[in-house]
Design a protein around this motif. Structure first.
Motif, PDB file in Angstrom:
ATOM      1  N   THR A 184     -14.371  28.046 -28.054  1.00  0.00           N
ATOM      2  CA  THR A 184     -13.395  27.207 -27.347  1.00  0.00           C
ATOM      3  C   THR A 184     -12.219  26.884 -28.257  1.00  0.00           C
ATOM      4  O   THR A 184     -11.060  26.847 -27.801  1.00  0.00           O
ATOM      5  CB  THR A 184     -14.057  25.903 -26.861  1.00  0.00           C
ATOM      6  N   SER A 185     -12.489  26.656 -29.539  1.00  0.00           N
ATOM      7  CA  SER A 185     -11.417  26.388 -30.503  1.00  0.00           C
ATOM      8  C   SER A 185     -10.475  27.581 -30.609  1.00  0.00           C
ATOM      9  O   SER A 185      -9.247  27.413 -30.670  1.00  0.00           O
ATOM     10  CB  SER A 185     -12.007  26.068 -31.876  1.00  0.00           C
ATOM     11  N   ALA A 186     -11.054  28.786 -30.632  1.00  0.00           N
ATOM     12  CA  ALA A 186     -10.224  29.993 -30.692  1.00  0.00           C
ATOM     13  C   ALA A 186      -9.360  30.124 -29.443  1.00  0.00           C
ATOM     14  O   ALA A 186      -8.182  30.507 -29.522  1.00  0.00           O
ATOM     15  CB  ALA A 186     -11.116  31.222 -30.858  1.00  0.00           C
ATOM     16  N   LEU A 187      -9.918  29.794 -28.291  1.00  0.00           N
ATOM     17  CA  LEU A 187      -9.148  29.864 -27.049  1.00  0.00           C
ATOM     18  C   LEU A 187      -8.019  28.839 -27.038  1.00  0.00           C
ATOM     19  O   LEU A 187      -6.894  29.143 -26.615  1.00  0.00           O
ATOM     20  CB  LEU A 187     -10.078  29.635 -25.851  1.00  0.00           C
ATOM     21  N   VAL A 188      -8.318  27.638 -27.519  1.00  0.00           N
ATOM     22  CA  VAL A 188      -7.287  26.601 -27.576  1.00  0.00           C
ATOM     23  C   VAL A 188      -6.177  27.009 -28.545  1.00  0.00           C
ATOM     24  O   VAL A 188      -4.987  26.800 -28.268  1.00  0.00           O
ATOM     25  CB  VAL A 188      -7.900  25.251 -27.992  1.00  0.00           C
TER      26      VAL A 188
END
Length: 203
Positions: free
Chosen positions: A22-26
């Motif tokens: 999720t951090s990578a997507l954000v």
């Protein structure tokens, strides 16, 4: 108890993977997503529009990141259910699944299952446990609100940003905390139950 500890370790690892994905997507959303959303809108959905081919790479990266988020989220859900089933061996798999999947029921029963699993141990620190459990469940309901209510009205590719990531990470951390609390108590209770038998054998 080893199987319960292994199941708990699986929950920790899957939650960590989910937050990482999720951090990578954000990060992608912040660096490229907003501009990419405007570019895609300008093409009107026509893959042959001028400039459409230039964003294929970015769209591919976005698709991969989305798949990672969905996959790690599903894995986190499965590993949690496996752990919960081992923490409450007297609960059937059907009842555990129903508690999490039935609409309405899944807003109330899951924290009760966790509490019942906790109560099967020595029950030390009840107030602290209820505070942790309540905070976790409220954070999880907040995540649901973010995903189902807030994001559809947000801008960008997904609407995810740093505040949404913080809420998701906080809920994952608290979930891991409840898993650790129950697992630790079960292991401790199991060890205490074995102590008299070990002492009798030595005598």
């Amino acid at each position: 108890m080893r199987s319960l500890r292994r199941a708990a370790a699986g929950v920790y690892a899957s939650l960590g993977a989910q937050v990482t994905a999720t951090s990578a997507l954000v990060l992608f959303e912040e660096l490229r997503g907003h501009r990419l959303a405007r570019e895609i809108a300008s093409f009107g959905g026509d893959p042959d529009a001028p400039g459409a081919r230039e964003v294929v790479g970015a769209v591919t990266v976005f698709a991969v990141l989305m798949m990672l988020v969905v996959t790690t989220t599903l894995i986190a859900g499965v590993t949690y259910l496996v752990w919960l089933r081992r923490a409450r061996p007297f609960s059937s798999s059907t009842s555990v699944l129903a508690a999490w999947l039935l609409p309405g029921v899944n807003l109330i029963v899951p924290p009760l299952l966790a509490d019942w699993a906790w109560q099967e141990t020595d029950r030390q620190g009840r107030t602290r446990w209820l505070t942790l459990l309540t905070t976790w469940w409220l954070s999880w309901l907040t995540v649901l609100w973010v995903l189902l209510v807030h994001l559809p009205d947000a801008t960008g590719l997904t609407g995810l940003g740093v505040p949404e990531l913080a809420v998701i990470a906080f809920a994952a951390l608290l979930c891991a905390g409840t898993v650790r609390e129950i697992t630790t108590n079960h292991v401790r209770s199991h060890a205490l139950r074995r102590m008299p038998a070990v002492g009798f054998l030595r005598a």
